[in-house]
Design a protein around this motif. Structure first.
Motif, PDB file in Angstrom:
ATOM      1  N   SER A 258       0.822  -1.215   0.000  1.00 11.29           N
ATOM      2  CA  SER A 258       0.000   0.000   0.000  1.00 11.29           C
ATOM      3  C   SER A 258       0.853   1.262   0.000  1.00 11.29           C
ATOM      4  O   SER A 258       0.378   2.335  -0.369  1.00 11.29           O
ATOM      5  CB  SER A 258      -0.919   0.011   1.228  1.00 11.29           C
ATOM      6  OG  SER A 258      -0.155  -0.049   2.430  1.00 11.29           O
ATOM      7  N   SER A 262      -0.680   2.838  -5.441  1.00  6.14           N
ATOM      8  CA  SER A 262      -1.999   3.346  -5.075  1.00  6.14           C
ATOM      9  C   SER A 262      -3.087   2.423  -5.607  1.00  6.14           C
ATOM     10  O   SER A 262      -2.965   1.831  -6.679  1.00  6.14           O
ATOM     11  CB  SER A 262      -2.202   4.753  -5.636  1.00  6.14           C
ATOM     12  OG  SER A 262      -2.455   4.719  -7.024  1.00  6.14           O
ATOM     13  N   MET A 263      -4.154   2.337  -4.854  1.00  7.38           N
ATOM     14  CA  MET A 263      -5.264   1.479  -5.247  1.00  7.38           C
ATOM     15  C   MET A 263      -5.899   1.971  -6.546  1.00  7.38           C
ATOM     16  O   MET A 263      -6.287   1.175  -7.411  1.00  7.38           O
ATOM     17  CB  MET A 263      -6.306   1.444  -4.135  1.00  7.38           C
ATOM     18  CG  MET A 263      -7.449   0.476  -4.372  1.00  7.38           C
ATOM     19  SD  MET A 263      -8.493   0.330  -2.912  1.00  7.38           S
ATOM     20  CE  MET A 263      -9.688  -0.874  -3.478  1.00  7.38           C
ATOM     21  N   LEU A 266      -3.822   0.851  -9.550  1.00  7.02           N
ATOM     22  CA  LEU A 266      -3.949  -0.598  -9.750  1.00  7.02           C
ATOM     23  C   LEU A 266      -5.306  -0.956 -10.349  1.00  7.02           C
ATOM     24  O   LEU A 266      -5.407  -1.841 -11.213  1.00  7.02           O
ATOM     25  CB  LEU A 266      -3.744  -1.341  -8.431  1.00  7.02           C
ATOM     26  CG  LEU A 266      -2.328  -1.291  -7.832  1.00  7.02           C
ATOM     27  CD1 LEU A 266      -2.302  -2.019  -6.484  1.00  7.02           C
ATOM     28  CD2 LEU A 266      -1.303  -1.901  -8.785  1.00  7.02           C
ATOM     29  N   MET A 267      -6.348  -0.277  -9.917  1.00  5.34           N
ATOM     30  CA  MET A 267      -7.678  -0.577 -10.446  1.00  5.34           C
ATOM     31  C   MET A 267      -7.815  -0.144 -11.900  1.00  5.34           C
ATOM     32  O   MET A 267      -8.546  -0.762 -12.676  1.00  5.34           O
ATOM     33  CB  MET A 267      -8.741   0.091  -9.583  1.00  5.34           C
ATOM     34  CG  MET A 267      -8.837  -0.470  -8.165  1.00  5.34           C
ATOM     35  SD  MET A 267      -8.971  -2.284  -8.108  1.00  5.34           S
ATOM     36  CE  MET A 267     -10.594  -2.528  -8.827  1.00  5.34           C
ATOM     37  N   SER A 305      -6.362  -8.041  -7.366  1.00 10.42           N
ATOM     38  CA  SER A 305      -7.490  -8.198  -6.433  1.00 10.42           C
ATOM     39  C   SER A 305      -7.032  -8.721  -5.085  1.00 10.42           C
ATOM     40  O   SER A 305      -7.697  -8.509  -4.064  1.00 10.42           O
ATOM     41  CB  SER A 305      -8.555  -9.129  -7.039  1.00 10.42           C
ATOM     42  OG  SER A 305      -8.002 -10.380  -7.397  1.00 10.42           O
ATOM     43  N   ILE A 308      -4.981  -5.547  -3.078  1.00  8.13           N
ATOM     44  CA  ILE A 308      -5.798  -4.517  -2.429  1.00  8.13           C
ATOM     45  C   ILE A 308      -6.454  -5.004  -1.144  1.00  8.13           C
ATOM     46  O   ILE A 308      -7.139  -4.228  -0.468  1.00  8.13           O
ATOM     47  CB  ILE A 308      -6.873  -3.985  -3.399  1.00  8.13           C
ATOM     48  CG1 ILE A 308      -7.794  -5.112  -3.870  1.00  8.13           C
ATOM     49  CG2 ILE A 308      -6.220  -3.289  -4.587  1.00  8.13           C
ATOM     50  CD1 ILE A 308      -8.914  -4.639  -4.785  1.00  8.13           C
ATOM     51  N   THR A 309      -6.248  -6.280  -0.791  1.00  7.46           N
ATOM     52  CA  THR A 309      -6.755  -6.773   0.498  1.00  7.46           C
ATOM     53  C   THR A 309      -5.671  -6.769   1.564  1.00  7.46           C
ATOM     54  O   THR A 309      -5.919  -7.199   2.692  1.00  7.46           O
ATOM     55  CB  THR A 309      -7.315  -8.205   0.355  1.00  7.46           C
ATOM     56  OG1 THR A 309      -6.242  -9.115   0.074  1.00  7.46           O
ATOM     57  CG2 THR A 309      -8.350  -8.284  -0.755  1.00  7.46           C
ATOM     58  N   TYR A 313      -4.362  -0.744   2.787  1.00  7.87           N
ATOM     59  CA  TYR A 313      -5.385  -0.273   1.858  1.00  7.87           C
ATOM     60  C   TYR A 313      -6.704   0.022   2.567  1.00  7.87           C
ATOM     61  O   TYR A 313      -7.619   0.586   1.969  1.00  7.87           O
ATOM     62  CB  TYR A 313      -5.595  -1.281   0.725  1.00  7.87           C
ATOM     63  CG  TYR A 313      -4.458  -1.285  -0.264  1.00  7.87           C
ATOM     64  CD1 TYR A 313      -4.325  -0.270  -1.207  1.00  7.87           C
ATOM     65  CD2 TYR A 313      -3.510  -2.294  -0.247  1.00  7.87           C
ATOM     66  CE1 TYR A 313      -3.275  -0.273  -2.117  1.00  7.87           C
ATOM     67  CE2 TYR A 313      -2.454  -2.307  -1.155  1.00  7.87           C
ATOM     68  CZ  TYR A 313      -2.347  -1.293  -2.080  1.00  7.87           C
ATOM     69  OH  TYR A 313      -1.306  -1.280  -2.990  1.00  7.87           O
ATOM     70  N   TYR A 315      -8.906  -2.219   3.988  1.00  7.65           N
ATOM     71  CA  TYR A 315      -9.996  -3.194   3.893  1.00  7.65           C
ATOM     72  C   TYR A 315      -9.637  -4.552   4.464  1.00  7.65           C
ATOM     73  O   TYR A 315     -10.374  -5.516   4.286  1.00  7.65           O
ATOM     74  CB  TYR A 315     -10.413  -3.364   2.425  1.00  7.65           C
ATOM     75  CG  TYR A 315     -10.887  -2.091   1.781  1.00  7.65           C
ATOM     76  CD1 TYR A 315     -12.140  -1.565   2.075  1.00  7.65           C
ATOM     77  CD2 TYR A 315     -10.072  -1.394   0.888  1.00  7.65           C
ATOM     78  CE1 TYR A 315     -12.588  -0.392   1.489  1.00  7.65           C
ATOM     79  CE2 TYR A 315     -10.501  -0.216   0.299  1.00  7.65           C
ATOM     80  CZ  TYR A 315     -11.753   0.275   0.603  1.00  7.65           C
ATOM     81  OH  TYR A 315     -12.185   1.437   0.029  1.00  7.65           O
TER      82      TYR A 315
END
Length: 367
Positions: A258, A262-263, A266-267, A305, A308-309, A313, A315
């Motif tokens: 993280s 950055s999320m 990545l998305m 996927s 990001i867990t 991040y 979450y």
């Protein structure tokens, strides 16, 4: 004295007015007030019929309004009732100047209208990819095999080489560079924890931090911004060639992903991968011809996927988010399995699961 005389003068005038009034009354008596003889049989019905016609017309057209709206709604492509266009837009559909990644429809594309019904999210959790939601406990060998990771890194290197040829090529691509350098930083971070080896693994921590540094601040057009990232870019190339640049700063052996990727970036990369798969792998023949790229992009989707867990991040303890992200990773690995076995129905179903996880997650978590 003159009053009687005045009265005598007024009498002719009064007699004339009275005579005129009498004549007018007689004339009206014979002709009638309506200007003619009224119809013998009055017919009020015809006057009612035109008055009713507009009401009938409104009653007929009123139901047709919602019917048109329903037809428009029903024509949208959905997955389990979720419209495809819920997923966030991708402003970087063409990700590089040297390789087109914009979705290109193929004849017989059936991904968007797949008849398969995805199972609930909880039903797809194979042990190989479940992993503890911390970067140190994830089975990176399964999610991102080193040959696939190395191929993705080479692809990013080629893109950066193309983009950094001159100020002009930089200006044409500076908006997309952070997306790829963030992805590169994340992949280099995975290498530091990966059980398999690669030629630059001992310097992966430096590659991770250099790539993260390029993405740290928004890039701008112009020679100044170009020169600011030119040195770290050149150092990245040296590391990929197997050497360590002179005078490079020290780097931590381990660092949360993280902190380097950055999320959002990545998305964006995950968006490109999933849209490419949806548009370019629409039948069994396409799956066979694009097998290698399908495997790589599906592995990348599984890795993102899962990334990001991890810690940082926000979450890692959010069960709702994990119930979307983990099935997405699992479905991506199912696509890998399907591609290797030329099993298009399984690939199609797994891609549908990916889209279901994405749309549901974004409807709940995207700000």
């Amino acid at each position: 004295m003159n009053e009687p005389e005045n009265r005598l003068r007024q009498k002719p005038i009064l007699r004339s007015a009275a005579l005129s009034y009498t004549c007018l009354s007689i004339l009206l008596l014979f002709t009638g007030c309506g200007g003619g003889t009224p119809p013998a049989t009055p017919q009020p019905q015809p006057t009612a019929t035109p008055a009713q016609a507009p009401a009938t017309s409104v009653a007929q057209t009123a139901p047709t309004q919602p019917a048109k709206s329903d037809e428009k709604k029903d024509s949208r492509k959905t997955i389990d009732g979720i419209p495809y266009d819920v997923w966030f837009d991708n402003p970087l559909a063409v990700a590089g100047n040297n390789q087109a990644v914009a979705p290109v429809s193929l004849p017989g594309n059936t991904v968007a209208a797949t008849p398969t019904t995805p199972a609930p999210a909880g039903e797809m959790k194979p042990a190989a990819a479940s992993g503890t939601p911390t970067s140190g406990g994830i089975d990176w060998k399964t999610i991102m095999p080193m040959p696939v990771l190395e191929s993705q890194v080479k692809d990013i290197r080629n893109r950066l080489t193309k983009n950094m040829q001159s100020v002009g090529t930089y200006n044409n691509s500076y908006l997309e560079i952070p997306m790829f350098t963030s992805t590169l930083a994340a992949l280099a971070g995975i290498v530091t924890e990966h059980p398999e080896d690669v030629g630059w693994k001992k310097n992966a921590k430096h590659l991770r931090d250099l790539a993260a540094g390029i993405s740290a601040a928004p890039l701008k057009r112009g020679a100044k911004s170009f020169r600011e990232i030119q040195v770290p870019y050149e150092q990245i190339i040296v590391i990929m060639n197997g050497s360590l640049p002179a005078g490079i700063a020290a780097a931590d052996e381990k660092k949360p992903l993280s902190e380097v990727a950055s999320m959002g970036d990545l998305m964006k990369r995950a968006d490109i991968a999933s849209k490419w798969l949806k548009s370019n792998v629409g039948n069994a023949d396409a799956l066979k011809s694009e097998k290698e790229k399908v495997i790589e992009e599906a592995h990348l989707l599984a890795a993102i996927s899962k990334i990001i867990t991890t810690e940082g991040y926000g979450y890692v303890d959010d069960k709702g988010f994990l119930n979307h992200a983990n099935p997405m990773s699992d479905a991506s690995l199912k696509m890998v399995e399907a591609a290797k076995g030329d099993n298009f129905p399984q690939f199609d179903e797994s891609l549908t699961r990916v889209y279901k996880a994405c749309t549901q997650c974004h409807s709940e978590y995207k700000e």
